[in-house]
Design a protein around this motif. Structure first.
Motif, mmCIF file in Angstrom:
data_model
loop_
_atom_site.group_PDB
_atom_site.id
_atom_site.type_symbol
_atom_site.label_atom_id
_atom_site.label_comp_id
_atom_site.label_asym_id
_atom_site.label_seq_id
_atom_site.Cartn_x
_atom_site.Cartn_y
_atom_site.Cartn_z
ATOM 1 N N LEU A 89 -8.622 10.874 0.704
ATOM 2 C CA LEU A 89 -7.462 9.990 0.653
ATOM 3 C C LEU A 89 -6.863 9.732 2.029
ATOM 4 O O LEU A 89 -5.940 8.929 2.157
ATOM 5 N N GLN A 90 -7.398 10.445 3.027
ATOM 6 C CA GLN A 90 -6.793 10.412 4.370
ATOM 7 C C GLN A 90 -5.288 10.687 4.268
ATOM 8 O O GLN A 90 -4.448 9.971 4.814
ATOM 9 N N ALA A 91 -4.996 11.763 3.544
ATOM 10 C CA ALA A 91 -3.609 12.123 3.252
ATOM 11 C C ALA A 91 -3.161 13.296 4.113
ATOM 12 O O ALA A 91 -3.860 14.324 4.176
ATOM 13 N N PRO A 92 -2.012 13.192 4.764
ATOM 14 C CA PRO A 92 -1.437 14.362 5.429
ATOM 15 C C PRO A 92 -1.174 15.463 4.411
ATOM 16 O O PRO A 92 -0.930 15.191 3.225
ATOM 17 N N VAL A 93 -1.199 16.699 4.881
ATOM 18 C CA VAL A 93 -1.035 17.854 3.995
ATOM 19 C C VAL A 93 0.154 18.690 4.453
ATOM 20 O O VAL A 93 0.249 19.056 5.634
ATOM 21 N N LEU A 94 1.046 18.985 3.511
ATOM 22 C CA LEU A 94 2.120 19.954 3.723
ATOM 23 C C LEU A 94 1.724 21.224 2.981
ATOM 24 O O LEU A 94 1.569 21.209 1.765
ATOM 25 N N LEU A 95 1.547 22.316 3.711
ATOM 26 C CA LEU A 95 1.148 23.585 3.107
ATOM 27 C C LEU A 95 2.378 24.440 2.813
ATOM 28 O O LEU A 95 3.297 24.529 3.641
ATOM 29 N N VAL A 96 2.370 25.082 1.656
ATOM 30 C CA VAL A 96 3.376 26.082 1.315
ATOM 31 C C VAL A 96 2.649 27.418 1.303
ATOM 32 O O VAL A 96 1.662 27.590 0.574
ATOM 33 N N MET A 122 0.850 -1.197 0.000
ATOM 34 C CA MET A 122 0.000 0.000 0.000
ATOM 35 C C MET A 122 0.882 1.241 0.000
ATOM 36 O O MET A 122 1.853 1.328 0.739
ATOM 37 N N SER A 123 0.555 2.219 -0.865
ATOM 38 C CA SER A 123 1.313 3.464 -0.950
ATOM 39 C C SER A 123 0.899 4.429 0.160
ATOM 40 O O SER A 123 -0.145 4.271 0.791
ATOM 41 N N ILE A 124 1.739 5.439 0.356
ATOM 42 C CA ILE A 124 1.470 6.477 1.356
ATOM 43 C C ILE A 124 1.228 7.784 0.618
ATOM 44 O O ILE A 124 2.105 8.256 -0.113
ATOM 45 N N PRO A 125 0.049 8.393 0.739
ATOM 46 C CA PRO A 125 -0.198 9.661 0.048
ATOM 47 C C PRO A 125 0.259 10.860 0.883
ATOM 48 O O PRO A 125 0.172 10.856 2.110
ATOM 49 N N LEU A 126 0.762 11.877 0.209
ATOM 50 C CA LEU A 126 1.101 13.152 0.841
ATOM 51 C C LEU A 126 0.678 14.259 -0.102
ATOM 52 O O LEU A 126 1.102 14.305 -1.261
ATOM 53 N N LEU A 127 -0.165 15.159 0.371
ATOM 54 C CA LEU A 127 -0.639 16.297 -0.421
ATOM 55 C C LEU A 127 0.225 17.522 -0.153
ATOM 56 O O LEU A 127 0.523 17.843 1.007
ATOM 57 N N ILE A 128 0.622 18.193 -1.221
ATOM 58 C CA ILE A 128 1.312 19.482 -1.112
ATOM 59 C C ILE A 128 0.307 20.535 -1.553
ATOM 60 O O ILE A 128 -0.142 20.535 -2.705
ATOM 61 N N GLY A 129 -0.079 21.415 -0.645
ATOM 62 C CA GLY A 129 -1.127 22.386 -0.957
ATOM 63 C C GLY A 129 -0.725 23.800 -0.576
ATOM 64 O O GLY A 129 0.400 24.060 -0.144
ATOM 65 N N SER A 130 -1.667 24.706 -0.745
ATOM 66 C CA SER A 130 -1.435 26.104 -0.389
ATOM 67 C C SER A 130 -2.754 26.771 -0.078
ATOM 68 O O SER A 130 -3.822 26.294 -0.484
ATOM 69 N N CYS A 131 -2.662 27.865 0.646
ATOM 70 C CA CYS A 131 -3.846 28.662 0.956
ATOM 71 C C CYS A 131 -4.091 29.718 -0.114
ATOM 72 O O CYS A 131 -5.203 30.208 -0.259
ATOM 73 N N GLU A 132 -3.039 30.103 -0.828
ATOM 74 C CA GLU A 132 -3.118 31.180 -1.803
ATOM 75 C C GLU A 132 -2.387 30.770 -3.080
ATOM 76 O O GLU A 132 -1.457 29.963 -3.027
ATOM 77 N N PRO A 133 -2.784 31.340 -4.228
ATOM 78 C CA PRO A 133 -2.100 31.003 -5.486
ATOM 79 C C PRO A 133 -0.645 31.466 -5.482
ATOM 80 O O PRO A 133 -0.259 32.363 -4.742
ATOM 81 N N PHE A 134 0.152 30.834 -6.346
ATOM 82 C CA PHE A 134 1.554 31.205 -6.566
ATOM 83 C C PHE A 134 2.339 31.227 -5.258
ATOM 84 O O PHE A 134 3.068 32.166 -4.959
ATOM 85 N N SER A 135 2.176 30.166 -4.500
ATOM 86 C CA SER A 135 2.837 30.080 -3.194
ATOM 87 C C SER A 135 4.234 29.482 -3.287
ATOM 88 O O SER A 135 5.029 29.623 -2.356
ATOM 89 N N GLY A 136 4.543 28.794 -4.380
ATOM 90 C CA GLY A 136 5.837 28.133 -4.504
ATOM 91 C C GLY A 136 5.782 26.643 -4.230
ATOM 92 O O GLY A 136 6.783 26.035 -3.844
ATOM 93 N N LYS A 137 4.610 26.030 -4.451
ATOM 94 C CA LYS A 137 4.467 24.593 -4.187
ATOM 95 C C LYS A 137 5.466 23.761 -4.994
ATOM 96 O O LYS A 137 6.056 22.823 -4.483
ATOM 97 N N SER A 138 5.624 24.092 -6.270
ATOM 98 C CA SER A 138 6.472 23.265 -7.126
ATOM 99 C C SER A 138 7.913 23.260 -6.638
ATOM 100 O O SER A 138 8.606 22.241 -6.736
ATOM 101 N N ALA A 139 8.385 24.399 -6.128
ATOM 102 C CA ALA A 139 9.749 24.455 -5.595
ATOM 103 C C ALA A 139 9.900 23.493 -4.432
ATOM 104 O O ALA A 139 10.894 22.761 -4.328
ATOM 105 N N VAL A 140 8.910 23.462 -3.543
ATOM 106 C CA VAL A 140 8.979 22.572 -2.390
ATOM 107 C C VAL A 140 8.853 21.116 -2.820
ATOM 108 O O VAL A 140 9.538 20.230 -2.290
ATOM 109 N N VAL A 141 7.979 20.846 -3.799
ATOM 110 C CA VAL A 141 7.865 19.477 -4.325
ATOM 111 C C VAL A 141 9.218 19.002 -4.851
ATOM 112 O O VAL A 141 9.656 17.875 -4.579
ATOM 113 N N LEU A 142 9.905 19.869 -5.594
ATOM 114 C CA LEU A 142 11.209 19.498 -6.141
ATOM 115 C C LEU A 142 12.230 19.238 -5.041
ATOM 116 O O LEU A 142 12.955 18.240 -5.063
#
Length: 368
Positions: free
Chosen positions: A146-153, A1-21
């Motif tokens: 997904l019952q996925a933890p969320v990391l917010l940027v 079974m895989s482990i899901p992790l969501l990378i999200g933000s409260c506002e647009p253009f927060s820099g999510k992709s940089a943190v994902v990388l």
């Protein structure tokens, strides 16, 4: 079974992709098997025809997914197809039909996470807490489904920025795994780390990183500006990959302009096609491109000097105000699709984020 992790933000253009990388690089170096996807295609620079319906042999992939996958060295089977495309026509169709469900795609995604080999599934959410609800794929909806933890940027300007984080904590509850404060003015970073971070922790908001504002990551290529402005490139086509960090308007006298230009770096300079004095002054400064407005054509000696210095010159049909508005809308609001920016983003995350608590929650043996 895989482990899901969501990378999200409260506002647009927060820099999510940089943190994902940056996060993805740490995980791949540690040998953690990864998969990555964006449930919603949000990049609509290309026509909708370029985003055909998903199929096993023709997956629907946001361009961000392809770029990040290539950068992290992920194979095709590690890229998770998107479920829907966010565009005006689709949104209208769903609104008029009253369709707020994610459809069977979400069920397939849930099944893949449950049945797939042991992997960490990174999913980049939409641009804000509310975005994507019309598709049944808002960040909070996905996290609970997904019952996925969320990391917010989250971009941090001052203490008023906390309101959005408090709302995110209220909606996500225990699924909020941590926050990265991004785009902090460099001279504010020490105070944010020493005073703001402990205060947020006391409010139940785990802070996993404080990243300074980066002109490079906010930059835009000359090619992207030319595309948005529908400009004619008069010279130096080889320089279209140059990165523009700031905007300057050449509307003053030449002496004032020269003093002003010396204080700026990596500029796009917008000035009238008849202002040869300003144009030549700009070429002697840290200028990445000249953008000429108004009637008339530049003098041959201006083009010759620009070619010597390898500075692209663009000609636009818009007036100066419209041109400036288009450029303002681009700087800081474009996708991270250049290798030099990706490399810098990875380093910035590495130097300023500490994911030990996140790895512990996910039960990953990673020594960050």
């Amino acid at each position: 079974m895989s482990i899901p992790l969501l990378i999200g933000s409260c506002e647009p253009f927060s820099g999510k992709s940089a943190v994902v990388l940056g996060l993805g690089r740490q995980l791949t170096r540690a040998g953690v098997p990864l998969a990555f996807g964006k449930p919603l295609v949000t990049c609509m620079d290309d026509p909708l025809d370029n985003f055909p319906d998903a199929a096993p042999d023709n997956p629907l992939l946001d361009p961000d997914v392809r770029f990040i996958g290539d950068t992290l060295g992920l194979s095709q089977d590690q890229l998770i197809p998107s479920l829907h495309v966010m565009d005006p026509a689709t949104a209208r169709e769903r609104l008029l039909a009253g369709d707020l469900t994610p459809g069977e795609g979400l069920t397939l995604l849930q099944r893949r996470i449950h049945d797939d080999a042991d992997r960490l599934v990174l999913l980049e959410g939409a641009g804000s807490l509310s975005e994507g609800q019309l598709y049944g794929l808002g960040l909070v909806q996905l996290a609970h489904a997904l019952q996925a933890p969320v990391l917010l940027v989250h971009p941090w300007s001052d203490s008023r920025s906390v309101d959005a984080l408090l709302e995110a904590r209220r909606q996500l509850g225990d699924l909020l795994a941590g926050v990265v404060l991004n785009a902090v003015l460099p001279d504010m970073v020490p105070e944010v780390r020493e005073a703001v971070q402990p205060a947020l922790e006391r409010l139940g908001i785990p802070v996993l990183g404080v990243m300074p504002r980066s002109p490079l990551l906010r930059s835009v290529t000359v090619e992207e500006l030319a595309r948005r402005l529908e400009a004619t490139v008069l010279c130096c086509h080889d320089g279209l990959d140059l990165l523009v960090e700031t905007l300057s308007i050449g509307a003053m006298n030449v002496n004032s302009a020269m003093e002003f230009f010396r204080r700026r770096r990596n500029m796009a300079v917008v000035t009238g096609a008849d202002r040869t004095d300003i144009q030549l002054a700009a070429l002697e400064a840290s200028t990445q491109c000249l953008i000429l407005t108004g009637a008339g054509e530049p003098l041959p000696q201006l083009i010759s000097r620009a070619e010597e210095l390898e500075v692209p010159v663009l000609k636009v049909d818009h007036d100066t105000l419209t041109t400036v508005e288009v450029i303002d809308a681009a700087i800081g609001h474009v996708r991270l699709h250049e290798a030099v920016k990706a490399t810098y983003a990875i380093r910035l995350v590495e130097e300023n984020c500490h994911f030990e608590r996140l790895f512990g929650r996910l039960r990953l043996a990673v020594h960050a």
